[in-house]
Design a protein around this motif. Structure first.
Motif, PDB file in Angstrom:
ATOM      1  N   GLY A  99       0.780  -1.232   0.000  1.00 56.33           N
ATOM      2  CA  GLY A  99       0.000   0.000   0.000  1.00 56.33           C
ATOM      3  C   GLY A  99       0.808   1.276   0.000  1.00 56.33           C
ATOM      4  N   VAL A 100       2.091   1.196  -0.403  1.00 55.66           N
ATOM      5  CA  VAL A 100       2.937   2.390  -0.428  1.00 55.66           C
ATOM      6  C   VAL A 100       2.399   3.399  -1.444  1.00 55.66           C
ATOM      7  CG1 VAL A 100       4.580   1.661  -2.214  1.00 55.66           C
ATOM      8  CG2 VAL A 100       5.372   3.082  -0.321  1.00 55.66           C
ATOM      9  N   ASN A 101       2.546   4.678  -1.146  1.00 53.44           N
ATOM     10  CA  ASN A 101       2.041   5.735  -2.027  1.00 53.44           C
ATOM     11  C   ASN A 101       3.099   6.306  -2.965  1.00 53.44           C
ATOM     12  OD1 ASN A 101       0.673   6.153   0.931  1.00 53.44           O
ATOM     13  ND2 ASN A 101      -0.833   6.277  -0.713  1.00 53.44           N
ATOM     14  N   GLY A 102       4.336   5.962  -2.708  1.00 56.11           N
ATOM     15  CA  GLY A 102       5.417   6.454  -3.554  1.00 56.11           C
ATOM     16  C   GLY A 102       6.662   5.625  -3.374  1.00 56.11           C
ATOM     17  N   TYR A 103       7.515   5.602  -4.404  1.00 59.69           N
ATOM     18  CA  TYR A 103       8.729   4.790  -4.352  1.00 59.69           C
ATOM     19  C   TYR A 103       9.790   5.512  -5.161  1.00 59.69           C
ATOM     20  CZ  TYR A 103      11.311   0.292  -4.146  1.00 59.69           C
ATOM     21  OH  TYR A 103      12.221  -0.714  -3.893  1.00 59.69           O
ATOM     22  N   ILE A 104      10.799   6.029  -4.476  1.00 58.19           N
ATOM     23  CA  ILE A 104      11.914   6.664  -5.186  1.00 58.19           C
ATOM     24  C   ILE A 104      13.227   6.128  -4.647  1.00 58.19           C
ATOM     25  CG2 ILE A 104      10.582   8.753  -5.665  1.00 58.19           C
ATOM     26  CD1 ILE A 104      12.127  10.183  -3.533  1.00 58.19           C
ATOM     27  N   ILE A 113      12.687  14.634  -4.445  1.00 55.67           N
ATOM     28  CA  ILE A 113      12.097  14.242  -3.171  1.00 55.67           C
ATOM     29  C   ILE A 113      10.929  15.164  -2.831  1.00 55.67           C
ATOM     30  CG2 ILE A 113      12.491  14.096  -0.671  1.00 55.67           C
ATOM     31  CD1 ILE A 113      15.323  13.115  -1.307  1.00 55.67           C
ATOM     32  N   PHE A 114      11.124  16.478  -3.016  1.00 51.02           N
ATOM     33  CA  PHE A 114      10.042  17.426  -2.758  1.00 51.02           C
ATOM     34  C   PHE A 114       8.871  17.207  -3.718  1.00 51.02           C
ATOM     35  CE2 PHE A 114      12.966  20.896  -0.790  1.00 51.02           C
ATOM     36  CZ  PHE A 114      13.030  20.157   0.371  1.00 51.02           C
ATOM     37  N   LYS A 115       9.188  16.945  -4.982  1.00 52.25           N
ATOM     38  CA  LYS A 115       8.139  16.700  -5.973  1.00 52.25           C
ATOM     39  C   LYS A 115       7.327  15.460  -5.595  1.00 52.25           C
ATOM     40  CE  LYS A 115       7.425  15.760 -10.912  1.00 52.25           C
ATOM     41  NZ  LYS A 115       8.100  15.527 -12.217  1.00 52.25           N
ATOM     42  N   ALA A 116       8.021  14.426  -5.140  1.00 55.46           N
ATOM     43  CA  ALA A 116       7.347  13.187  -4.740  1.00 55.46           C
ATOM     44  C   ALA A 116       6.408  13.432  -3.564  1.00 55.46           C
ATOM     45  CB  ALA A 116       8.389  12.121  -4.379  1.00 55.46           C
ATOM     46  N   TYR A 126       3.421   8.520  -6.541  1.00 62.50           N
ATOM     47  CA  TYR A 126       4.610   9.002  -7.246  1.00 62.50           C
ATOM     48  C   TYR A 126       5.668   7.904  -7.266  1.00 62.50           C
ATOM     49  CZ  TYR A 126       8.517  11.794  -8.816  1.00 62.50           C
ATOM     50  OH  TYR A 126       9.581  12.264  -9.564  1.00 62.50           O
ATOM     51  N   PHE A 127       6.178   7.636  -8.465  1.00 69.41           N
ATOM     52  CA  PHE A 127       7.266   6.679  -8.628  1.00 69.41           C
ATOM     53  C   PHE A 127       8.329   7.324  -9.506  1.00 69.41           C
ATOM     54  CE2 PHE A 127       3.263   4.360  -8.212  1.00 69.41           C
ATOM     55  CZ  PHE A 127       3.519   3.653  -7.055  1.00 69.41           C
ATOM     56  N   SER A 128       9.592   7.163  -9.118  1.00 68.37           N
ATOM     57  CA  SER A 128      10.671   7.734  -9.917  1.00 68.37           C
ATOM     58  C   SER A 128      10.655   7.104 -11.303  1.00 68.37           C
ATOM     59  CB  SER A 128      12.023   7.484  -9.244  1.00 68.37           C
ATOM     60  OG  SER A 128      12.313   6.096  -9.201  1.00 68.37           O
ATOM     61  N   SER A 129      11.291   7.764 -12.253  1.00 65.43           N
ATOM     62  CA  SER A 129      11.252   7.297 -13.643  1.00 65.43           C
ATOM     63  C   SER A 129      11.803   5.884 -13.783  1.00 65.43           C
ATOM     64  CB  SER A 129      12.033   8.260 -14.545  1.00 65.43           C
ATOM     65  OG  SER A 129      13.373   8.388 -14.096  1.00 65.43           O
TER      66      SER A 129
END
Length: 215
Positions: A99-104, A113-116, A126-129
């Motif tokens: 259930g994570v909401n983002g992964y960078i 990091i701020f954008k995420a 949000y996931f990094s490219s």
């Protein structure tokens, strides 16, 4: 304006300290608490509310995957972002299932990091490219070879000694005193370590040392 609160979860203090520097003086975000383990983080979350949790995956006793799973049981709406060096599809898949909401990845710069965080707090994932590419390749049935974020370059004995002391959170002066070298030489060794390993900062060097059992 009231700042968004952050809980940092990472078993390495030097990495938490490095991340906290990113948020110093920031008008939107503030690190409200930090935890050196998933167990400690869960206790904090039982007693307090945070706008977002930023967690590593590789931690002793309880990893970030299980931590996210347990957290989402009693706080299903809690925003969680993984910040890790691990780019393997299996770990990404497990974190998504948790259930994570983002992964960078930890090679991300401050702006990403701020954008995420902005994206996640706007109720979007949000996931990094690189992570997005891994997810898409997996959906398309492509197999991605394991990719390291650092270079495999042999370190000299002195570089390993400097790296061991970095992991122990020695200052430049303390490293110089311990190895009987100048602070300028310590700086030079740090620059060489960053170049050789492909790491972007001291936090990256710490992770490199952990992965290679140095220190």
């Amino acid at each position: 304006m009231e700042k968004n609160t952050i809980l940092l979860v990472d078993d390495h203090k030097i990495i938490r300290d490095g991340l906290k520097l990113y948020f110093e003086g920031n008008d939107k975000y503030a690190v409200a608490a930090e935890a050196a383990s998933a167990r400690e983080a869960l206790k904090l979350l039982e007693e307090n509310d945070y706008d977002i949790v930023i967690t590593d995956i590789s931690m002793p006793e309880m990893d970030g995957i299980r931590f996210t799973q347990e957290l989402k049981v009693f706080k299903p709406e809690q925003k969680v972002m993984a910040l890790t060096m691990i780019s393997e599809n299996q770990h990404i898949k497990h974190m998504l299932s948790a259930g994570v909401n983002g992964y960078i990845l930890k090679n991300a710069d401050k702006s990403e990091i701020f954008k995420a965080i902005d994206t996640i707090l706007s109720d979007e994932n949000y996931f990094s490219s690189e992570v997005t590419k891994i997810i898409m390749d997996n959906m398309a049935g492509k197999k991605k070879p394991s990719k390291r974020l650092t270079l495999e370059t042999p370190l000299t004995r002195r570089e390993k000694e400097v790296l061991e002391l970095i992991v122990k959170e020695y200052s430049n002066q303390e490293i110089a005193d311990a190895l009987f070298i100048s602070v300028r030489t310590v700086d030079a060794h740090k620059r060489n370590l960053l170049e050789k390993t492909g790491c972007k900062n001291i936090a990256g060097l710490v992770v490199y040392a952990i992965e290679h059992n140095i220190g």
